[in-house]
Design a protein around this motif. Structure first.
Motif, PDB file in Angstrom:
ATOM      1  N   GLU A 170      41.052  65.681  48.280  1.00 13.55           N
ATOM      2  CA  GLU A 170      40.574  64.565  47.463  1.00 13.55           C
ATOM      3  C   GLU A 170      40.678  63.240  48.219  1.00 13.55           C
ATOM      4  N   LEU A 171      41.777  63.043  48.947  1.00 12.75           N
ATOM      5  CA  LEU A 171      41.933  61.824  49.730  1.00 12.75           C
ATOM      6  C   LEU A 171      40.888  61.740  50.843  1.00 12.75           C
ATOM      7  N   LEU A 172      40.640  62.854  51.501  1.00  9.59           N
ATOM      8  CA  LEU A 172      39.671  62.859  52.592  1.00  9.59           C
ATOM      9  C   LEU A 172      38.263  62.583  52.080  1.00  9.59           C
ATOM     10  N   LEU A 173      37.879  63.225  50.985  1.00  5.79           N
ATOM     11  CA  LEU A 173      36.532  63.023  50.447  1.00  5.79           C
ATOM     12  C   LEU A 173      36.357  61.602  49.925  1.00  5.79           C
ATOM     13  N   ASP A 174      37.414  61.034  49.357  1.00  2.22           N
ATOM     14  CA  ASP A 174      37.318  59.652  48.896  1.00  2.22           C
ATOM     15  C   ASP A 174      37.099  58.712  50.075  1.00  2.22           C
ATOM     16  N   GLY A 183      33.048  58.225  63.576  1.00  2.58           N
ATOM     17  CA  GLY A 183      32.646  58.380  62.180  1.00  2.58           C
ATOM     18  C   GLY A 183      33.348  59.479  61.423  1.00  2.58           C
ATOM     19  N   MET A 184      34.464  59.991  61.939  1.00  2.94           N
ATOM     20  CA  MET A 184      35.160  61.098  61.291  1.00  2.94           C
ATOM     21  C   MET A 184      36.444  60.607  60.621  1.00  2.94           C
ATOM     22  N   ALA A 185      36.565  60.830  59.316  1.00  5.75           N
ATOM     23  CA  ALA A 185      37.791  60.494  58.592  1.00  5.75           C
ATOM     24  C   ALA A 185      38.859  61.545  58.893  1.00  5.75           C
ATOM     25  N   VAL A 186      40.140  61.142  58.821  1.00  7.12           N
ATOM     26  CA  VAL A 186      41.251  62.032  59.163  1.00  7.12           C
ATOM     27  C   VAL A 186      42.348  61.922  58.112  1.00  7.12           C
ATOM     28  N   VAL A 187      42.881  63.079  57.680  1.00  4.88           N
ATOM     29  CA  VAL A 187      44.052  63.119  56.802  1.00  4.88           C
ATOM     30  C   VAL A 187      45.050  64.099  57.396  1.00  4.88           C
ATOM     31  N   LEU A 188      46.320  63.671  57.515  1.00  2.00           N
ATOM     32  CA  LEU A 188      47.382  64.561  57.970  1.00  2.00           C
ATOM     33  C   LEU A 188      47.805  65.461  56.816  1.00  2.00           C
ATOM     34  N   ASP A 217      47.447  52.911  57.766  1.00  2.00           N
ATOM     35  CA  ASP A 217      45.987  53.025  57.739  1.00  2.00           C
ATOM     36  C   ASP A 217      45.528  54.470  57.842  1.00  2.00           C
ATOM     37  N   LEU A 218      46.440  55.406  57.515  1.00  2.00           N
ATOM     38  CA  LEU A 218      46.122  56.832  57.625  1.00  2.00           C
ATOM     39  C   LEU A 218      46.701  57.576  56.433  1.00  2.00           C
ATOM     40  N   CYS A 219      45.890  58.402  55.782  1.00  2.00           N
ATOM     41  CA  CYS A 219      46.372  59.206  54.655  1.00  2.00           C
ATOM     42  C   CYS A 219      47.162  60.408  55.164  1.00  2.00           C
ATOM     43  N   SER A 220      48.201  60.754  54.434  1.00  2.00           N
ATOM     44  CA  SER A 220      48.969  61.950  54.749  1.00  2.00           C
ATOM     45  C   SER A 220      49.470  62.568  53.451  1.00  2.00           C
ATOM     46  N   VAL A 221      49.635  63.884  53.481  1.00  2.00           N
ATOM     47  CA  VAL A 221      50.161  64.620  52.326  1.00  2.00           C
ATOM     48  C   VAL A 221      51.221  65.586  52.856  1.00  2.00           C
ATOM     49  N   ALA A 222      52.428  65.516  52.308  1.00  2.00           N
ATOM     50  CA  ALA A 222      53.520  66.333  52.826  1.00  2.00           C
ATOM     51  C   ALA A 222      54.504  66.646  51.706  1.00  2.00           C
ATOM     52  N   VAL A 223      55.466  67.497  52.044  1.00  2.00           N
ATOM     53  CA  VAL A 223      56.594  67.799  51.156  1.00  2.00           C
ATOM     54  C   VAL A 223      57.855  67.338  51.874  1.00  2.00           C
ATOM     55  N   ASP A 224      58.831  66.840  51.139  1.00  2.00           N
ATOM     56  CA  ASP A 224      60.074  66.351  51.725  1.00  2.00           C
ATOM     57  C   ASP A 224      60.904  67.551  52.200  1.00  2.00           C
ATOM     58  N   HIS A 244      38.283  52.576  49.949  1.00  2.00           N
ATOM     59  CA  HIS A 244      39.333  53.598  49.983  1.00  2.00           C
ATOM     60  C   HIS A 244      40.701  52.981  50.281  1.00  2.00           C
ATOM     61  N   ALA A 245      41.706  53.391  49.514  1.00  3.52           N
ATOM     62  CA  ALA A 245      43.084  52.935  49.734  1.00  3.52           C
ATOM     63  C   ALA A 245      43.883  54.086  50.344  1.00  3.52           C
ATOM     64  N   HIS A 246      44.377  53.905  51.555  1.00  4.40           N
ATOM     65  CA  HIS A 246      45.141  54.957  52.227  1.00  4.40           C
ATOM     66  C   HIS A 246      46.457  55.197  51.499  1.00  4.40           C
ATOM     67  N   GLN A 247      46.799  56.482  51.369  1.00  8.84           N
ATOM     68  CA  GLN A 247      48.028  56.854  50.672  1.00  8.84           C
ATOM     69  C   GLN A 247      48.842  57.818  51.522  1.00  8.84           C
ATOM     70  N   GLN A 248      50.160  57.683  51.445  1.00 14.13           N
ATOM     71  CA  GLN A 248      51.070  58.638  52.062  1.00 14.13           C
ATOM     72  C   GLN A 248      51.811  59.339  50.922  1.00 14.13           C
ATOM     73  N   VAL A 249      51.352  60.526  50.578  1.00 17.57           N
ATOM     74  CA  VAL A 249      51.846  61.254  49.411  1.00 17.57           C
ATOM     75  C   VAL A 249      52.928  62.242  49.847  1.00 17.57           C
ATOM     76  N   THR A 250      54.083  62.180  49.184  1.00 17.23           N
ATOM     77  CA  THR A 250      55.178  63.110  49.480  1.00 17.23           C
ATOM     78  C   THR A 250      55.598  63.819  48.197  1.00 17.23           C
TER      79      THR A 250
END
Length: 338
Positions: free
Chosen positions: A307-311, A140-145, A154-161, A319-325
């Protein structure tokens, strides 16, 4: 002395237990006058709600876990601030964990956070380790990188190039006429180091330089000022090759330690060695010689990840998984000027 309970508050305020519960959990459902009366009763009675009991009933606490590599690094301090500000506005607290880039500590903290029944976890994986994402979700635990790009849709991530950042810094040094480089970093098992190195080498190849002659890799054990000073001493002791004319450090703490040791040895910056750091922490601009650095949107990184994790926690079905760079930018200062 008896503990004040929710029934005592309801009796004191002249409302139902359900109304008190709404004030505590869904205040928008209660009129302002009733809400004020209940809050006054809570204050007068000194009532403190039992979140432990509530979490046992719901199966979840009102907390998020945040696991970073090194909380002493101002980069992660700024990221954590972005996470905390979003969480606070959403009525959620943050449990901060420091893995020291250790897989063992990371696994220990993940276990502790599961035991604490946190709603979700934001994590910068240690040593590019594989996280047990599916096992965590089963519990039951959501995960964001965080500060790490993901290759799972199927996994959200937030990074810088980071590769683009390494290339950007090197192209700046090439434009200034440099052709003899060093790259100072922690272990290349840290993905940020490896990607920034890859960007540097891409820029050198693009300029037609042979990598074997154009760049020296100086790997140290840490990503702090002490390790930066160690890298400087190694280059100073290399009498055969001499000093490179330009150095890119994998973060600003390394750059600060490197510069301090070079200045102590009488090496002028930028006249003898041009220096670029990475992250653009506050101390980079305040250094004895302000350091040119690759800026990352650290606060925004933390905000977006939270914000992605709480959503995902609040809207798991929609929820729509996003990979934000995010893209980095170069901030030029005196350490490369002239």
């Amino acid at each position: 002395m008896a503990t004040t309970g929710i029934k005592d508050v309801a009796r004191h305020a002249g409302v139902s237990v359900g109304t008190v519960s709404n004030v505590l959990n869904r205040p928008d459902r209660v009129s302002e006058a009733t809400r004020s009366r209940v809050l006054r009763a809570i204050d007068e009675l000194g009532f403190v709600r039992n979140d432990s009991a509530r979490s046992l009933r719901s199966g979840r606490t009102n907390a998020l876990g945040l696991i970073v590599l090194d909380v002493a690094n101002p980069f992660f301090t700024d990221v954590a601030r972005g996470v905390e500000d979003v969480s606070s506005r959403r009525g959620t607290v943050v449990i901060l964990c420091n893995s020291d880039d250790s897989v063992v500590k990371q696994e220990t903290y993940l276990q502790v956070l599961q035991e604490q029944r946190v709603r979700g976890v934001l994590v910068t994986p240690a040593h590019d380790s594989a996280l047990p994402v599916d096992a965590l979700r089963t519990r039951g635990m959501a995960v964001v990188l965080l500060d790490r790009s993901g290759d799972r849709p199927d996994l959200c991530s937030v990074a810088v190039d980071d590769e683009a950042g390494g290339q950007l810094a090197t192209e700046h040094l090439l434009a200034a006429g440099h052709d003899d480089f060093a790259f100072v970093s922690g272990p290349l098992t840290i993905r940020q180091c490896e990607e920034r190195r890859r960007g540097m080498r891409r820029a050198l190849r693009g300029a037609g330089l042979r990598l074997s002659g154009a760049v020296r890799d100086v790997q140290v054990s840490g990503m702090n000022a002490r390790s930066g000073a160690e890298a400087a001493r190694r280059l100073l002791a290399d009498g055969k090759k001499g000093l490179p004319s330009a150095v890119l450090c994998a973060n600003d703490l390394l750059a600060m330690g490197f510069m301090r040791e070079m200045l102590r040895a009488g090496v002028r910056i930028p006249q003898d060695v041009a220096l670029v750091g990475y992250d653009d922490i506050e101390f980079a601009a305040a250094a004895a010689i302000p350091i040119t650095s690759v800026r990352q949107p650290t606060y925004q990184l933390g905000q977006t990840a939270a914000e992605l994790l709480l959503d995902e926690c609040e809207n798991p079905e929609g929820h729509a998984h996003q990979q934000v760079t995010f893209q980095p930018e170069l901030v030029v200062r005196e350490s490369t000027a002239g």
